[in-house]
Design a protein around this motif. Structure first.
Motif, PDB file in Angstrom:
ATOM      1  N   HIS A   1      -9.560  -3.285   1.081  1.00  0.00           N
ATOM      2  CA  HIS A   1      -9.840  -2.056   1.831  1.00  0.00           C
ATOM      3  C   HIS A   1     -10.620  -1.119   0.908  1.00  0.00           C
ATOM      4  CE1 HIS A   1      -9.428   1.572   4.138  1.00  0.00           C
ATOM      5  NE2 HIS A   1      -8.768   0.939   5.089  1.00  0.00           N
ATOM      6  N   ALA A   2     -11.883  -0.864   1.241  1.00  0.00           N
ATOM      7  CA  ALA A   2     -12.761  -0.075   0.370  1.00  0.00           C
ATOM      8  C   ALA A   2     -12.289   1.370   0.194  1.00  0.00           C
ATOM      9  CB  ALA A   2     -14.188  -0.091   0.922  1.00  0.00           C
ATOM     10  N   GLY A   3     -11.537   1.897   1.145  1.00  0.00           N
ATOM     11  CA  GLY A   3     -11.109   3.291   1.071  1.00  0.00           C
ATOM     12  C   GLY A   3      -9.734   3.489   0.471  1.00  0.00           C
ATOM     13  N   LEU A   4      -9.260   2.491  -0.256  1.00  0.00           N
ATOM     14  CA  LEU A   4      -7.899   2.536  -0.776  1.00  0.00           C
ATOM     15  C   LEU A   4      -7.885   2.146  -2.248  1.00  0.00           C
ATOM     16  CD1 LEU A   4      -4.943   2.912   0.174  1.00  0.00           C
ATOM     17  CD2 LEU A   4      -4.929   0.495   0.768  1.00  0.00           C
ATOM     18  N   GLY A   5      -7.169   2.899  -3.058  1.00  0.00           N
ATOM     19  CA  GLY A   5      -7.015   2.556  -4.463  1.00  0.00           C
ATOM     20  C   GLY A   5      -6.153   1.316  -4.633  1.00  0.00           C
ATOM     21  N   SER A   6      -5.912   0.939  -5.861  1.00  0.00           N
ATOM     22  CA  SER A   6      -5.135  -0.259  -6.178  1.00  0.00           C
ATOM     23  C   SER A   6      -4.053   0.109  -7.182  1.00  0.00           C
ATOM     24  CB  SER A   6      -6.071  -1.326  -6.760  1.00  0.00           C
ATOM     25  OG  SER A   6      -5.383  -2.512  -7.036  1.00  0.00           O
ATOM     26  N   ALA A   7      -2.794  -0.181  -6.844  1.00  0.00           N
ATOM     27  CA  ALA A   7      -1.693   0.208  -7.727  1.00  0.00           C
ATOM     28  C   ALA A   7      -0.453  -0.618  -7.434  1.00  0.00           C
ATOM     29  CB  ALA A   7      -1.367   1.693  -7.549  1.00  0.00           C
ATOM     30  N   ALA A   8       0.486  -0.555  -8.360  1.00  0.00           N
ATOM     31  CA  ALA A   8       1.806  -1.146  -8.146  1.00  0.00           C
ATOM     32  C   ALA A   8       2.595  -0.244  -7.200  1.00  0.00           C
ATOM     33  CB  ALA A   8       2.537  -1.273  -9.478  1.00  0.00           C
ATOM     34  N   LEU A   9       3.479  -0.839  -6.435  1.00  0.00           N
ATOM     35  CA  LEU A   9       4.481  -0.077  -5.685  1.00  0.00           C
ATOM     36  C   LEU A   9       5.753  -0.115  -6.514  1.00  0.00           C
ATOM     37  CD1 LEU A   9       4.008  -1.291  -1.996  1.00  0.00           C
ATOM     38  CD2 LEU A   9       3.481   0.967  -2.927  1.00  0.00           C
ATOM     39  N   ILE A  10       6.334   1.043  -6.742  1.00  0.00           N
ATOM     40  CA  ILE A  10       7.523   1.124  -7.592  1.00  0.00           C
ATOM     41  C   ILE A  10       8.679   1.767  -6.833  1.00  0.00           C
ATOM     42  CG2 ILE A  10       6.193   1.206  -9.741  1.00  0.00           C
ATOM     43  CD1 ILE A  10       6.709   4.286  -9.735  1.00  0.00           C
ATOM     44  N   ARG A  11       9.876   1.392  -7.217  1.00  0.00           N
ATOM     45  CA  ARG A  11      11.064   2.032  -6.630  1.00  0.00           C
ATOM     46  C   ARG A  11      11.139   3.464  -7.127  1.00  0.00           C
ATOM     47  NH1 ARG A  11      15.528  -1.723  -4.693  1.00  0.00           N
ATOM     48  NH2 ARG A  11      14.482  -3.729  -4.645  1.00  0.00           N
ATOM     49  N   ILE A  12      11.421   4.357  -6.196  1.00  0.00           N
ATOM     50  CA  ILE A  12      11.566   5.768  -6.545  1.00  0.00           C
ATOM     51  C   ILE A  12      12.937   6.239  -6.077  1.00  0.00           C
ATOM     52  CG2 ILE A  12       9.086   6.246  -6.524  1.00  0.00           C
ATOM     53  CD1 ILE A  12       9.421   7.423  -3.713  1.00  0.00           C
ATOM     54  N   PRO A  13      13.458   7.288  -6.695  1.00  0.00           N
ATOM     55  CA  PRO A  13      14.775   7.784  -6.285  1.00  0.00           C
ATOM     56  C   PRO A  13      14.760   8.298  -4.854  1.00  0.00           C
ATOM     57  CG  PRO A  13      14.042   8.825  -8.332  1.00  0.00           C
ATOM     58  CD  PRO A  13      12.892   8.044  -7.797  1.00  0.00           C
ATOM     59  N   SER A  14      15.888   8.151  -4.215  1.00  0.00           N
ATOM     60  CA  SER A  14      16.051   8.709  -2.878  1.00  0.00           C
ATOM     61  C   SER A  14      16.074  10.223  -2.994  1.00  0.00           C
ATOM     62  CB  SER A  14      17.362   8.214  -2.268  1.00  0.00           C
ATOM     63  OG  SER A  14      17.598   8.841  -1.041  1.00  0.00           O
ATOM     64  N   ASP A  15      15.291  10.873  -2.161  1.00  0.00           N
ATOM     65  CA  ASP A  15      15.215  12.333  -2.191  1.00  0.00           C
ATOM     66  C   ASP A  15      14.913  12.797  -0.777  1.00  0.00           C
ATOM     67  OD1 ASP A  15      14.536  15.015  -2.473  1.00  0.00           O
ATOM     68  OD2 ASP A  15      13.454  14.702  -4.340  1.00  0.00           O
ATOM     69  N   ASP A  16      15.808  13.576  -0.217  1.00  0.00           N
ATOM     70  CA  ASP A  16      15.612  14.038   1.153  1.00  0.00           C
ATOM     71  C   ASP A  16      14.372  14.908   1.302  1.00  0.00           C
ATOM     72  OD1 ASP A  16      17.832  12.689   2.008  1.00  0.00           O
ATOM     73  OD2 ASP A  16      19.175  14.406   1.777  1.00  0.00           O
ATOM     74  N   GLU A  17      13.882  15.445   0.197  1.00  0.00           N
ATOM     75  CA  GLU A  17      12.710  16.313   0.240  1.00  0.00           C
ATOM     76  C   GLU A  17      11.400  15.529   0.189  1.00  0.00           C
ATOM     77  OE1 GLU A  17      12.890  19.728   0.513  1.00  0.00           O
ATOM     78  OE2 GLU A  17      15.023  19.371   0.818  1.00  0.00           O
ATOM     79  N   VAL A  18      11.452  14.303  -0.324  1.00  0.00           N
ATOM     80  CA  VAL A  18      10.235  13.517  -0.530  1.00  0.00           C
ATOM     81  C   VAL A  18      10.292  12.244   0.307  1.00  0.00           C
ATOM     82  CG1 VAL A  18       8.850  12.273  -2.229  1.00  0.00           C
ATOM     83  CG2 VAL A  18       9.984  14.404  -2.873  1.00  0.00           C
ATOM     84  N   MET A  19       9.294  12.054   1.154  1.00  0.00           N
ATOM     85  CA  MET A  19       9.214  10.838   1.960  1.00  0.00           C
ATOM     86  C   MET A  19       8.525   9.757   1.135  1.00  0.00           C
ATOM     87  SD  MET A  19       9.818   9.237   4.785  1.00  0.00           S
ATOM     88  CE  MET A  19      10.129  10.352   6.138  1.00  0.00           C
TER      89      MET A  19
END
Length: 197
Positions: A98-116
């Motif tokens: 996808h030309a309009g998308l960067g490339s990165a790892a997906l990482i586990r992040i802490p659960s936070d009700d403020e951050v989706m």
């Protein structure tokens, strides 16, 4: 602490050739396949990211030219595909990227009700319009909710990924994925259910 049945994934600060990842070159297992001519690669969930995956990975593709103004926004004709496959590193070829998308790892992040998170694996979806009937068609075919991709979880410009995504793919909304499991709890298939924005 995140409950064991919930997984939050966000965009990492570096790329990854294997495992959970987003954008960039699609997995090698798709090299030469027709899906790369009709769709663009979005992301891969690593094996064991959720119990229903087991040793398989799951890659998501979006129909080339897809727009929220199109008619294919709901199951079974939605312009998004989910494909289960054995673990596969990135292809050396850029076909299907996808030309309009960067490339990165997906990482586990802490659960936070403020951050989706960008990817939320959970027992129940988090709906934007609070309209459960959107899932009627996919649930009528025996599928249950598995996870969602939330565009609210894209990295912001002030973070380490300026302009990671050129334009929102789902109208700054979410796409919800469902599946059918076998007797062991592993999914037999994963299908996109609907967009909510």
């Amino acid at each position: 602490m995140t409950p064991v049945d919930r997984v939050h994934l966000g965009v990492g600060s570096s790329d990854s050739n294997s495992g959970a990842r987003i954008g960039g070159r699609p997995p090698q297992v798709f090299a030469g396949q027709a899906i790369l001519r009709s769709h663009e690669y979005l992301l891969t969930l690593e094996a064991h990211t959720a119990p229903w995956l087991g040793v398989r990975e799951l890659s998501i593709f979006i129909r080339r030219g897809f727009s929220i103004g199109d008619d294919d926004l709901e199951y079974p004709d939605i312009g998004v595909r989910a494909v289960l496959h054995l673990p596969s590193s990135r292809s050396a070829e850029s076909a299907g990227s996808h030309a309009g998308l960067g490339s990165a790892a997906l990482i586990r992040i802490p659960s936070d009700d403020e951050v989706m998170p960008l990817v939320l694996i959970a027992p129940q979806p988090v709906l934007i319009q609070n309209e459960p009937s959107y899932a009627d068609a996919v649930e009528a075919d025996g599928h249950s909710f598995l996870f969602q991709i939330n565009e609210e979880g894209w990295p912001v410009v002030a973070e380490s990924h300026p302009d990671f995504v050129e334009e929102y793919l789902f109208g700054y909304g979410s796409v919800y994925f469902y599946g059918s499991s076998d007797a062991t709890g592993l999914v037999r298939e994963v299908v996109p259910g609907f967009l909510d924005f």
